[in-house]
Design an enzyme around this catalytic site. Structure first.
Site, PDB file in Angstrom:
ATOM      1  N   HIS A 188      43.629  41.493  42.709  1.00 59.83           N
ATOM      2  CA  HIS A 188      42.482  41.661  43.595  1.00 59.83           C
ATOM      3  C   HIS A 188      41.493  42.667  43.026  1.00 59.83           C
ATOM      4  O   HIS A 188      40.280  42.528  43.205  1.00 59.83           O
ATOM      5  CB  HIS A 188      42.965  42.097  44.980  1.00 59.83           C
ATOM      6  CG  HIS A 188      43.311  40.936  45.859  1.00 59.83           C
ATOM      7  ND1 HIS A 188      44.036  41.061  47.019  1.00 59.83           N
ATOM      8  CD2 HIS A 188      43.017  39.615  45.750  1.00 59.83           C
ATOM      9  CE1 HIS A 188      44.169  39.870  47.588  1.00 59.83           C
ATOM     10  NE2 HIS A 188      43.561  38.986  46.837  1.00 59.83           N
ATOM     11  N   CYS A 207      32.866  21.721  38.861  1.00 63.67           N
ATOM     12  CA  CYS A 207      32.949  23.133  39.234  1.00 63.67           C
ATOM     13  C   CYS A 207      34.168  23.755  38.561  1.00 63.67           C
ATOM     14  O   CYS A 207      34.894  23.095  37.820  1.00 63.67           O
ATOM     15  CB  CYS A 207      33.003  23.307  40.753  1.00 63.67           C
ATOM     16  SG  CYS A 207      34.484  22.620  41.521  1.00 63.67           S
TER      17      CYS A 207
END
Length: 554
Positions: free
Chosen positions: A182, A495
């Site tokens: 994170h 993508c």
């Protein structure tokens, strides 16, 4: 001058002084009260910690908000809370109980056979440190940088980055950690260069205040670079600054190659804040809205809450198209109370499979999306479609949701377009059949398409060399999907991380793709690359030296 090699986590080139944080020692001067009082102190600290996280969340953007959501959810995790309560019940003070429970909980996550879950152990440490600091009456772990510096540590926590004043954190270097942590995600969102996994030898040598050169994209770190190296870096930085200023005009310019071929550039986003940033950078719309981050609070949002979220996203897009991916739960995205343990999560109940197995959850989301379609340009796509059967089952659920809304008299766009993501080789091979059954558009998700084509888990460093983004096999599957879309007369978008790479983006355009969805902070770089591309000249044989034909790499 000493050189080290690490793993790229967030791009950028920077040089500056090292800052080594001193983690405060826990447990000094604690007084142990009775179990009932210690439990009351713990409960109060948890409430305050949640409030602080909510305040941080209000200032955060995009994935930063989602990470803070995740930390708030940890403070509601019954396993962790009960573990703390058990230690308090046998006589431990509340702060010590939190430290011990956090250590055990984090160690358990580190032993899980899943790279993404292992990295979540840092969030346990981070949020529990906040609770302990509250109990000990200390400031909440804020790093006090007195000058712009490069943060060097064994591990950097999300709160470390979010607590630093803007402009003070030049870069991040860690001896451990991974690019999927994170902290790495936040660094990327905030544009802070980062390299991880340099090892303990680097940490032993890196002294506070020493000069460090960080070339993040190459994974290179140089401790105490000599004057010649420093001068070369200064020249590179000056050129980068000049280039950035030159590209600023691209924000409002339509994306056309030199020969006039139009290319639409969409952005990958997680919420309204991401969308606003992408629009400011000139995105044509949103090619991928990750709806599953709505679930990261640890609670399932009802139809009204989802509806408001989608409408907020449409407003942030200012009239541009927003493409929502239905919940992509599974593998590395687990939700407490919804996700079940699996022996092989990457090949488990993922994406649309998960939604079809949870019809009540899927129905609620579809109703919210259909209602939102009346408020602006919206389209919806299903992730991890394996073939026609998945597509037909998903569209049957859409028909049920439409019927329910008609019965309720709720307004929605009857012509709302639904599409399929192409992330599994079987979907690429049967793309023509999927299109023939009413699919309105394709979106090629390269992150998963690459891993399933080559059998290489994208989160596992040990098989990184097999994760080949530009391989002939992947290009063939992309080509099949593009051909099927063209025959059916439906749009095809690509993508994933590869589309955000300027060189690979140019190759996709050479291959015939005309819609790309990329990371917001890469928009201008990709646009610049494409606007310098001359397809007509290359087709006529006037390609630049070393140019590879479409679908190949030098």
């Amino acid at each position: 001058m000493q050189k080290y090699k690490g793993t790229f986590a967030s791009e950028g080139l920077v040089m500056g002084p090292i800052y080594r944080p001193e983690r405060q020692t826990m447990g000094l001067g604690r007084v142990v009260h009775g179990p009932s009082q210690e439990r009351a102190l713990f409960d109060a600290a948890v409430v305050l910690a949640r409030d602080e996280l909510r305040q941080l969340q209000q200032k955060a953007k995009g994935e930063q908000k989602d990470i803070l959501h995740f930390q708030q959810a940890l403070l509601e995790d019954r396993t962790l809370i009960d573990e703390v309560g058990d230690y308090i019940a046998v006589g431990a003070d509340s702060a010590a109980a939190v430290e011990r429970a956090a250590s055990i909980f984090a160690r358990t996550l580190k032993n899980v056979d899943d790279a993404y879950i292992r990295e979540r152990s840092a969030d346990v440490v981070d949020v529990c440190r906040r609770v302990v600091d509250i109990l000990d009456g200390r400031p909440r772990g804020k790093l006090e940088l007195t000058r712009p510096s490069i943060l060097v540590a064994d591990q950097v926590l999300p709160s470390d980055i979010l607590s630093v004043e803007p402009g003070m954190l030049l870069g991040i270097v860690t001896s451990s950690g991974s690019a999927q942590s994170h902290a790495s995600i936040i660094a990327g969102v905030m544009g802070i260069p980062a390299v991880v996994g340099l090892g303990s030898a680097f940490l032993d040598a890196a002294m506070d205040g020493a000069t460090l050169l960080l070339d993040a994209e190459a994974g290179d770190v140089v401790l105490e670079p000599d004057e010649a190296v420093q001068e070369a870096v200064r020249r590179r930085l000056q050129k980068q600054q000049e280039r950035a200023e030159e590209m600023d005009w691209l924000r409002g310019a339509p994306c056309h190659t030199k020969d006039g071929t139009a290319v639409r550039l969409f952005a990958n986003c997680s919420g309204p804040q991401d969308i606003e940033t992408a629009v400011e950078l000139g995105a044509d719309g949103v090619g991928l809205l990750r709806s599953e981050f709505l679930l990261m609070k640890g609670q399932f949002p009802d139809e009204e809450e989802q509806y408001r979220f989608y409408v907020d996203c449409l407003r942030a897009a200012r009239g541009r198209l927003v493409t929502v991916r239905t919940f992509d739960i599974g593998a590395d995205k687990l939700v407490d109370g919804l996700s079940e343990p699996e022996a092989n999560p990457a090949l488990g109940l993922r994406g649309v499979r998960f939604c079809l197995a949870r019809p009540e959850l899927f129905h609620t989301q579809l109703c919210a999306l259909l209602r939102a379609s009346a408020e602006g340009p919206l389209r919806v796509m299903f992730p991890m479609v394996g073939g026609v059967e998945d597509w037909r089952e998903a569209m049957a659920c859409v028909a049920t949701a439409r019927a329910a809304l008609r019965t309720r008299g709720a307004a929605f766009d009857e012509q709302l377009l639904f599409g399929s993501m192409i992330e599994i080789p079987s979907a690429a091979l049967t793309a023509g059949q999927i299109a023939a059954h009413g699919c309105g558009f394709f979106s090629i998700g390269t992150n998963d398409l690459v891993q399933y084509t080559h059998g290489a888990d994208r989160l596992e460093p040990g098989v990184a060399r097999y994760y080949r983004e530009d391989s002939p096999a992947v290009r063939m599957l992309i080509g099949m999907t593009l051909e099927a879309g063209q025959k059916a007369g439906i749009p095809v978008c690509i993508c994933g991380q590869t589309a955000s790479d300027p060189a690979l983006a140019a190759d996709y355009v050479r291959q015939g793709l005309r819609i790309l969805s990329i990371t917001g902070n890469r928009l201008l770089k990709v646009k610049n690359e494409l606007m310098n591309l001359d397809l007509a000249a290359e087709a006529a044989g006037a390609a630049r030296p070393g140019f590879a034909q479409a679908g190949e790499r030098p």
